[in-house]
Design a protein around this motif. Sequence first.
Motif, mmCIF file in Angstrom:
data_model
loop_
_atom_site.group_PDB
_atom_site.id
_atom_site.type_symbol
_atom_site.label_atom_id
_atom_site.label_comp_id
_atom_site.label_asym_id
_atom_site.label_seq_id
_atom_site.Cartn_x
_atom_site.Cartn_y
_atom_site.Cartn_z
ATOM 1 N N GLY A 81 0.173 15.015 -11.876
ATOM 2 C CA GLY A 81 1.567 14.723 -11.559
ATOM 3 C C GLY A 81 2.232 13.943 -12.677
ATOM 4 N N TYR A 82 3.215 13.162 -12.306
ATOM 5 C CA TYR A 82 3.955 12.380 -13.308
ATOM 6 C C TYR A 82 4.580 11.172 -12.620
ATOM 7 C CZ TYR A 82 8.056 14.666 -11.241
ATOM 8 O OH TYR A 82 9.017 15.112 -10.361
ATOM 9 N N GLN A 137 0.827 -1.199 0.000
ATOM 10 C CA GLN A 137 0.000 0.000 0.000
ATOM 11 C C GLN A 137 0.861 1.248 0.000
ATOM 12 O OE1 GLN A 137 -2.445 -0.548 3.427
ATOM 13 N NE2 GLN A 137 -3.884 -1.916 2.417
ATOM 14 N N GLU A 138 1.930 1.233 0.840
ATOM 15 C CA GLU A 138 2.797 2.396 0.910
ATOM 16 C C GLU A 138 3.437 2.669 -0.442
ATOM 17 O OE1 GLU A 138 3.373 4.616 3.171
ATOM 18 O OE2 GLU A 138 2.103 3.765 4.712
ATOM 19 N N ALA A 139 3.842 1.579 -1.126
ATOM 20 C CA ALA A 139 4.507 1.752 -2.422
ATOM 21 C C ALA A 139 3.567 2.360 -3.451
ATOM 22 C CB ALA A 139 5.034 0.417 -2.913
ATOM 23 N N ALA A 140 2.247 2.072 -3.289
ATOM 24 C CA ALA A 140 1.287 2.549 -4.277
ATOM 25 C C ALA A 140 0.845 3.983 -4.017
ATOM 26 C CB ALA A 140 0.072 1.628 -4.284
ATOM 27 N N LYS A 141 1.151 4.513 -2.832
ATOM 28 C CA LYS A 141 0.676 5.844 -2.495
ATOM 29 C C LYS A 141 1.441 6.915 -3.274
ATOM 30 C CE LYS A 141 -0.999 4.913 2.187
ATOM 31 N NZ LYS A 141 -0.807 5.189 3.626
ATOM 32 N N PRO A 142 0.710 7.880 -3.845
ATOM 33 C CA PRO A 142 1.404 8.986 -4.523
ATOM 34 C C PRO A 142 2.120 9.868 -3.522
ATOM 35 C CG PRO A 142 -0.953 9.406 -4.428
ATOM 36 C CD PRO A 142 -0.746 8.013 -3.903
ATOM 37 N N ARG A 143 3.213 10.470 -3.941
ATOM 38 C CA ARG A 143 3.995 11.338 -3.073
ATOM 39 C C ARG A 143 4.183 12.690 -3.745
ATOM 40 N NH1 ARG A 143 5.722 7.810 0.751
ATOM 41 N NH2 ARG A 143 5.890 5.623 0.136
ATOM 42 N N HIS A 144 4.571 13.691 -2.951
ATOM 43 C CA HIS A 144 4.794 15.027 -3.482
ATOM 44 C C HIS A 144 6.016 15.041 -4.398
ATOM 45 C CE1 HIS A 144 1.750 17.128 -1.223
ATOM 46 N NE2 HIS A 144 2.151 16.583 -0.096
ATOM 47 N N ALA A 145 5.856 15.724 -5.519
ATOM 48 C CA ALA A 145 7.006 15.948 -6.399
ATOM 49 C C ALA A 145 7.955 16.935 -5.724
ATOM 50 C CB ALA A 145 6.530 16.506 -7.733
ATOM 51 N N PRO A 146 9.240 16.898 -6.047
ATOM 52 C CA PRO A 146 10.179 17.850 -5.437
ATOM 53 C C PRO A 146 9.874 19.280 -5.854
ATOM 54 C CG PRO A 146 11.214 16.667 -7.251
ATOM 55 C CD PRO A 146 9.899 16.005 -7.019
#
Length: 463
Positions: free
Chosen positions: A427-428, A26-35
């Motif tokens: 995002g990307y 689940q953690e791997a699938a979560k989107p994260r903030h771009a730098p």
Amino acid sequence: MYGKTVRAVLFAIVCVMGFAYALPAQEAAKPRHAPDALPGVEPEMLTAAYWIALQPDADAVILSSADIARFNAKNRAKKDVKESSEGPLRNPILPLDLPASMPGDSLAARLAHNRDQLYTPDPLYGSRDYYDNRLAIWSTAMKDELAAKMNLDAVPRTITRRFGLVVNHTNVRQYPTAVPGYSDTRVMLDRFQITDIHIGYPVAVLHESADGDYLLAETPLAVGWVPAADVALADREAVRTLAYPKSFVMGRADRVPVYGDPGCRNFARYLFMSETMPLAAKSAKGYTVRMGFRKPDGSLGVTAGYLRPGADVHEGWLPYTKRTVLEQMFRLLNTPYGWHGQDNKRDCVGTLRVVFRCAGIETGRAITLASGNRVPVDPKLGDAEKTAIVSGIEPVITVASNPGHTALLLGKGRNGKLYFMHQGGWGYKDAKGENLIVNRVSINSVEHSWFSISQPDLYTVMK
């Protein structure tokens, strides 16, 4: 009793173990903030000063105030108006110049069309449903109640326009409700949101909802339902005095606080970027403005508002220069995305519209239709050919666009590469395939997938 306890403990252990095993996936699938600096963007590029230094004509006036007045007038006078159920897409409306009355049947037809769209909406990104603020599909009963609020049967044969002033930054809605009509439960684009509108905008009121909470109004940007609490009614000339004052302050920052007392302790409202208030006085203690408000009977009242001495405002419009465009655009760097002004945020067009409005340039909701100075780029061309063409287009005052997005062409950095700056609500994926969310005003190289050189097919020079 003992057996039940053991079973309960075993069940809890299994649940915890299952959660523990599932967590990494689940953690791997979560989107994260771009730098902050997207790939290909150097940290020093994240300042207006970097780009201003690259403009040999940064302080040259592109259009004088008289030129801008002609630009705005020409834009309003264009005959090939793109019309929708929300009003014109191209031409800014001048509500105070509209006739005193209009036929009721034209408004009734507009309302009937919108009512039908409530039950059988056109698809948006494949969705034909509306989801409310609980992320549940709008029921037929909910739609029936909303359709009744439109008060269609109360539209008279002849409508007498009433005039008003927008006294709070607010929204124009497709329907008389603040409840959203999201396109889906993931992206949550509110399909009931037409646009946001500014403090100080004049409006012409045509109709009101059955409960009186919303006014159907012609605003400078769209025709739709505006919360009645945000509009104060007055005669045409009284509204004109406050909407078009000779002396005014304009918000330069994303939003500037206005207070109700000289000591600036009691917050009254925000002045959003490019919004104006009539200037009453200026001293070492700050600015005093004339602030409109809605009286209990709905009429327009005027009281004093106060801004601190260091408030990020400007007296009058800013000069239309590349420095102005860059400084204003970078004041919005990293501000979050909001579809059509949803949640007091801005989308791609809304961001550029307020930046250019800081110089007095008024556009409709389709900013790329404001100027006839356009350079189309054949989508069939390769990236190298497109880059060569775009390299010859004037930077900073040019809007790059396709049918779904607009961006500011920053031009070339010191590294010789082209860059865009824009408000993007997506995002990307990075090299590892991880989803990185931007959803804010940012800068990207035209070589990056977030908004690459292959995507725009039209470049509009705003002069």
